[in-house]
Scaffold this motif. Structure first.
Motif, PDB file in Angstrom:
ATOM      1  N   VAL A 287      -1.463   0.415   5.866  1.00 24.50           N
ATOM      2  CA  VAL A 287      -1.244  -0.297   7.130  1.00 24.50           C
ATOM      3  C   VAL A 287      -0.111  -1.315   6.979  1.00 24.50           C
ATOM      4  CG1 VAL A 287      -2.277  -1.829   8.853  1.00 24.50           C
ATOM      5  CG2 VAL A 287      -3.618   0.068   7.918  1.00 24.50           C
ATOM      6  N   VAL A 288      -0.129  -2.072   5.891  1.00 21.36           N
ATOM      7  CA  VAL A 288       0.931  -3.061   5.664  1.00 21.36           C
ATOM      8  C   VAL A 288       2.284  -2.366   5.512  1.00 21.36           C
ATOM      9  CG1 VAL A 288       1.807  -4.763   3.991  1.00 21.36           C
ATOM     10  CG2 VAL A 288      -0.588  -4.859   4.754  1.00 21.36           C
ATOM     11  N   TRP A 289       2.312  -1.255   4.791  1.00 23.68           N
ATOM     12  CA  TRP A 289       3.559  -0.508   4.599  1.00 23.68           C
ATOM     13  C   TRP A 289       4.127  -0.050   5.938  1.00 23.68           C
ATOM     14  CZ3 TRP A 289       3.918   5.188   2.829  1.00 23.68           C
ATOM     15  CH2 TRP A 289       5.256   5.529   2.539  1.00 23.68           C
ATOM     16  N   ARG A 290       3.268   0.531   6.768  1.00 24.63           N
ATOM     17  CA  ARG A 290       3.726   1.027   8.074  1.00 24.63           C
ATOM     18  C   ARG A 290       4.104  -0.126   9.007  1.00 24.63           C
ATOM     19  NH1 ARG A 290       5.169   5.513   6.176  1.00 24.63           N
ATOM     20  NH2 ARG A 290       3.651   7.182   6.031  1.00 24.63           N
ATOM     21  N   LEU A 291       3.411  -1.235   8.896  1.00 29.20           N
ATOM     22  CA  LEU A 291       3.624  -2.377   9.782  1.00 29.20           C
ATOM     23  C   LEU A 291       4.823  -3.221   9.368  1.00 29.20           C
ATOM     24  CD1 LEU A 291       2.258  -3.821  12.195  1.00 29.20           C
ATOM     25  CD2 LEU A 291       0.935  -5.120  10.532  1.00 29.20           C
ATOM     26  N   LYS A 292       4.926  -3.527   8.085  1.00 29.39           N
ATOM     27  CA  LYS A 292       5.951  -4.461   7.591  1.00 29.39           C
ATOM     28  C   LYS A 292       7.097  -3.765   6.848  1.00 29.39           C
ATOM     29  CE  LYS A 292       3.278  -8.206   8.359  1.00 29.39           C
ATOM     30  NZ  LYS A 292       3.606  -9.274   9.243  1.00 29.39           N
ATOM     31  N   ARG A 293       6.969  -2.452   6.648  1.00 32.37           N
ATOM     32  CA  ARG A 293       7.991  -1.673   5.940  1.00 32.37           C
ATOM     33  C   ARG A 293       8.155  -2.102   4.481  1.00 32.37           C
ATOM     34  NH1 ARG A 293       7.538   1.691   9.688  1.00 32.37           N
ATOM     35  NH2 ARG A 293       8.796   1.552  11.544  1.00 32.37           N
ATOM     36  N   VAL A 294       7.069  -2.560   3.863  1.00 33.65           N
ATOM     37  CA  VAL A 294       7.101  -2.924   2.448  1.00 33.65           C
ATOM     38  C   VAL A 294       5.830  -2.397   1.776  1.00 33.65           C
ATOM     39  CG1 VAL A 294       6.077  -5.224   2.854  1.00 33.65           C
ATOM     40  CG2 VAL A 294       7.380  -4.807   0.791  1.00 33.65           C
ATOM     41  N   VAL A 295       6.010  -1.715   0.655  1.00 36.62           N
ATOM     42  CA  VAL A 295       4.860  -1.243  -0.119  1.00 36.62           C
ATOM     43  C   VAL A 295       4.347  -2.431  -0.939  1.00 36.62           C
ATOM     44  CG1 VAL A 295       4.082   0.285  -1.981  1.00 36.62           C
ATOM     45  CG2 VAL A 295       5.706   1.124  -0.269  1.00 36.62           C
ATOM     46  N   PRO A 296       3.094  -2.808  -0.753  1.00 33.25           N
ATOM     47  CA  PRO A 296       2.564  -3.921  -1.549  1.00 33.25           C
ATOM     48  C   PRO A 296       2.732  -3.650  -3.043  1.00 33.25           C
ATOM     49  CG  PRO A 296       1.074  -3.390   0.226  1.00 33.25           C
ATOM     50  CD  PRO A 296       2.109  -2.303   0.195  1.00 33.25           C
ATOM     51  N   ARG A 297       3.118  -4.666  -3.777  1.00 38.02           N
ATOM     52  CA  ARG A 297       3.323  -4.555  -5.225  1.00 38.02           C
ATOM     53  C   ARG A 297       2.012  -4.393  -5.963  1.00 38.02           C
ATOM     54  NH1 ARG A 297       3.654  -3.684  -9.787  1.00 38.02           N
ATOM     55  NH2 ARG A 297       4.823  -4.760 -11.383  1.00 38.02           N
ATOM     56  N   ARG A 298       0.961  -5.082  -5.482  1.00 31.92           N
ATOM     57  CA  ARG A 298      -0.319  -5.050  -6.189  1.00 31.92           C
ATOM     58  C   ARG A 298      -1.465  -5.104  -5.193  1.00 31.92           C
ATOM     59  NH1 ARG A 298      -1.080  -7.451 -11.781  1.00 31.92           N
ATOM     60  NH2 ARG A 298      -0.252  -5.363 -12.050  1.00 31.92           N
ATOM     61  N   LEU A 299      -2.509  -4.334  -5.522  1.00 28.74           N
ATOM     62  CA  LEU A 299      -3.781  -4.375  -4.800  1.00 28.74           C
ATOM     63  C   LEU A 299      -4.797  -4.928  -5.784  1.00 28.74           C
ATOM     64  CD1 LEU A 299      -3.679  -0.779  -3.278  1.00 28.74           C
ATOM     65  CD2 LEU A 299      -2.709  -2.888  -2.339  1.00 28.74           C
TER      66      LEU A 299
END
Length: 153
Positions: free
Chosen positions: A60-72
């Motif tokens: 969701v964050v990737w699609r929304l903000k165009r950034v792949v989170p570095r860490r989960l």
């Protein structure tokens, strides 16, 4: 941010939303998504299942903000354990395909009115055995009118 509401719509029209416990953004722009669990960490063989929620948030964050989170990061308050995972776009694309398949199965069951049970080791504890086909029961009628679902609805 804390308790960040996120929502996005995939190209398919499927809308995804959730509330992320914590989102940290480093000065470099890297994003860490953190979720807190009150219980103990799962055994290693169940870690992948535990991470699905986090990968969902990352998608969701990737699609929304165009950034792949570095860490989960899953923080288990009951045991003090921390489970981490560093996603890559291919991981999140797999999650998206899995969600689309799951949504298709839900739509099919809604249209047909047929919801098949998925037995697990926990079935012996279930209070609904009397109405479960797995135990010889008959489920009550589906409470909504069965109709063809709208695309992406």
């Amino acid at each position: 941010e804390r308790e960040m509401f996120v929502e996005t719509e995939l190209d398919s029209g499927l809308r995804l939303r959730g509330i992320i416990d914590r989102v940290d953004v480093a000065p470099t722009g890297e994003v860490r998504i953190v979720d807190y669990k009150t219980g103990k960490a799962p055994r290693p063989e169940y870690a992948e299942d535990a991470l699905f929620q986090m990968k969902f948030y990352a998608l969701v964050v990737w699609r929304l903000k165009r950034v792949v989170p570095r860490r989960l990061q899953l923080v288990y308050l009951g045991s003090g354990d921390v489970l981490t995972y560093d996603p890559v776009p291919a991981d999140l694309e797999r999650v998206e395909r899995k969600l689309l398949a799951l949504w298709a199965a839900i739509r099919e069951a809604t249209e047909s009115g047929v919801w098949r049970p998925r037995p697990t080791k926990l079935c012996g504890w279930c209070d609904h055995q009397a109405v479960c086909p797995e135990f010889g029961g008959t489920p009550p009628p589906y409470p909504l009118a069965v109709r063809a679902a709208e695309s992406g609805a």
